[in-house]
Design an enzyme around this catalytic site. Structure first.
Site, PDB file in Angstrom:
ATOM      1  N   GLY A 107       0.814  -1.207   0.000  1.00 42.31           N
ATOM      2  CA  GLY A 107       0.000   0.000   0.000  1.00 42.31           C
ATOM      3  C   GLY A 107       0.847   1.256   0.000  1.00 42.31           C
ATOM      4  N   TYR A 108       1.848   1.286   0.870  1.00 40.83           N
ATOM      5  CA  TYR A 108       2.729   2.444   0.961  1.00 40.83           C
ATOM      6  C   TYR A 108       3.517   2.633  -0.328  1.00 40.83           C
ATOM      7  CZ  TYR A 108       6.078   5.728   3.012  1.00 40.83           C
ATOM      8  OH  TYR A 108       6.846   6.833   3.284  1.00 40.83           O
ATOM      9  N   SER A 109       4.070   1.546  -0.852  1.00 38.15           N
ATOM     10  CA  SER A 109       4.879   1.629  -2.071  1.00 38.15           C
ATOM     11  C   SER A 109       4.050   2.128  -3.252  1.00 38.15           C
ATOM     12  CB  SER A 109       5.483   0.258  -2.397  1.00 38.15           C
ATOM     13  OG  SER A 109       6.342  -0.181  -1.359  1.00 38.15           O
ATOM     14  N   SER A 143       1.193   3.847  -3.171  1.00 35.63           N
ATOM     15  CA  SER A 143       0.715   5.215  -2.971  1.00 35.63           C
ATOM     16  C   SER A 143       1.820   6.225  -3.246  1.00 35.63           C
ATOM     17  CB  SER A 143       0.162   5.393  -1.554  1.00 35.63           C
ATOM     18  OG  SER A 143       1.185   5.279  -0.576  1.00 35.63           O
ATOM     19  N   LYS A 144       3.036   5.914  -2.841  1.00 37.09           N
ATOM     20  CA  LYS A 144       4.141   6.858  -3.057  1.00 37.09           C
ATOM     21  C   LYS A 144       4.608   6.852  -4.513  1.00 37.09           C
ATOM     22  CE  LYS A 144       4.504   8.591   1.081  1.00 37.09           C
ATOM     23  NZ  LYS A 144       4.249  10.034   1.346  1.00 37.09           N
TER      24      LYS A 144
END
Length: 257
Positions: A163-165, A167-168
């Site tokens: 999710g973090y990867s 989104s960024k």
């Protein structure tokens, strides 16, 4: 030069919004911009911590106001930015630092869809909304500086942090697309991709995940919030006038492009 050194007067008569301003990178960046003369509008959804940070910055003689905002909610973002313009008269700078990590050390098959949606809502949709409404007010004055905090995870991908990867990575795409839309409007839009930085945001990151990320940094250490603030202050400064759509590196040598 020591990263804590500042340039007094660099932001005299400028108004800066800093999201995620209550703690971590946002707080460090706000402190730096305030020390260099900016009037500050701090956005955060943690009202108590936000008010505490505002008190700290006021004690340092910064002109600063708090705004309780959930940056994943469009109407809140729109109204808050309008309120900043009403309070200060204009917006010159936006540093969008608000974000969440979400699950770590979690394979995609175990990664809850609701968690993925939440991380993307805060990190990516929030970046879209802040940029959308900031440029609306910057365009008529033909000046603006926007900095979106991305991540090395958006360039390389961190396993266990889908999710973090994702989104960024989306934030990086947003920077590159919108910068071209406003390249002749006097508005620059850039990104900053840190490797892991020592902040409260990492307090809940799994030990093995943190060790993995630190091991990939050639300098062999975590970055410090003050180092990010020093670089951010240059990126959104008036003298950084021929750079837009770029993702700056602050990764201790980890980034390869």
């Amino acid at each position: 030069m020591n990263a804590s050194a500042s340039f007094p007067g660099r932001y005299t008569d400028q108004v800066a919004i800093v999201t995620g301003g209550a703690e971590g990178l946002g707080k460090a960046i706000a402190r730096r911009l305030g020390a260099e003369g900016a009037s500050l509008a701090l956005f955060d959804r943690n009202t108590d911590l936000l008010n505490s940070t505002v008190d700290e910055l006021m004690a340092l003689n910064s002109n600063v106001r708090p705004y309780s905002v959930d940056i994943s909610q469009e109407e809140q973002v729109k109204k808050a930015i309008e309120q900043v313009v009403a309070d200060f008269g204009k917006i010159d700078v936006v540093v969008h630092s608000a974000g969440i990590v979400g699950p770590t050390s979690t394979n995609i098959t175990a990664y809850a869809t609701a968690d993925f949606e939440q991380v993307c809502a805060v990190n990516l949709l929030g970046s879209f909304l802040m940029t959308k409404y900031a440029v609306t007010h910057m365009a008529p004055q033909r000046y603006g500086r926007i900095l979106l905090i991305a991540s090395i995870a958006g360039k390389e991908g961190n396993p266990g942090m889908v999710g973090y990867s994702v989104s960024k990575a989306g934030v990086i795409g947003l920077v590159k697309a919108i910068a071209k839309e406003y390249a002749t409007a006097g508005i620059t839009i850039n990104g900053l991709a840190p490797a892991v930085i020592r902040t409260a945001m990492n307090a809940n990151t799994a030990t093995e995940q943190l060790a993995y990320m630190t091991a990939k940094i050639p300098m062999g250490r975590l970055g410090e919030a003050e180092e990010v603030a020093a670089m951010a202050s240059f990126i959104v400064s008036p003298e950084n006038s021929f750079s837009t759509g770029f993702i700056y590196d602050i990764s201790g040598g980890r980034a390869t492009y």
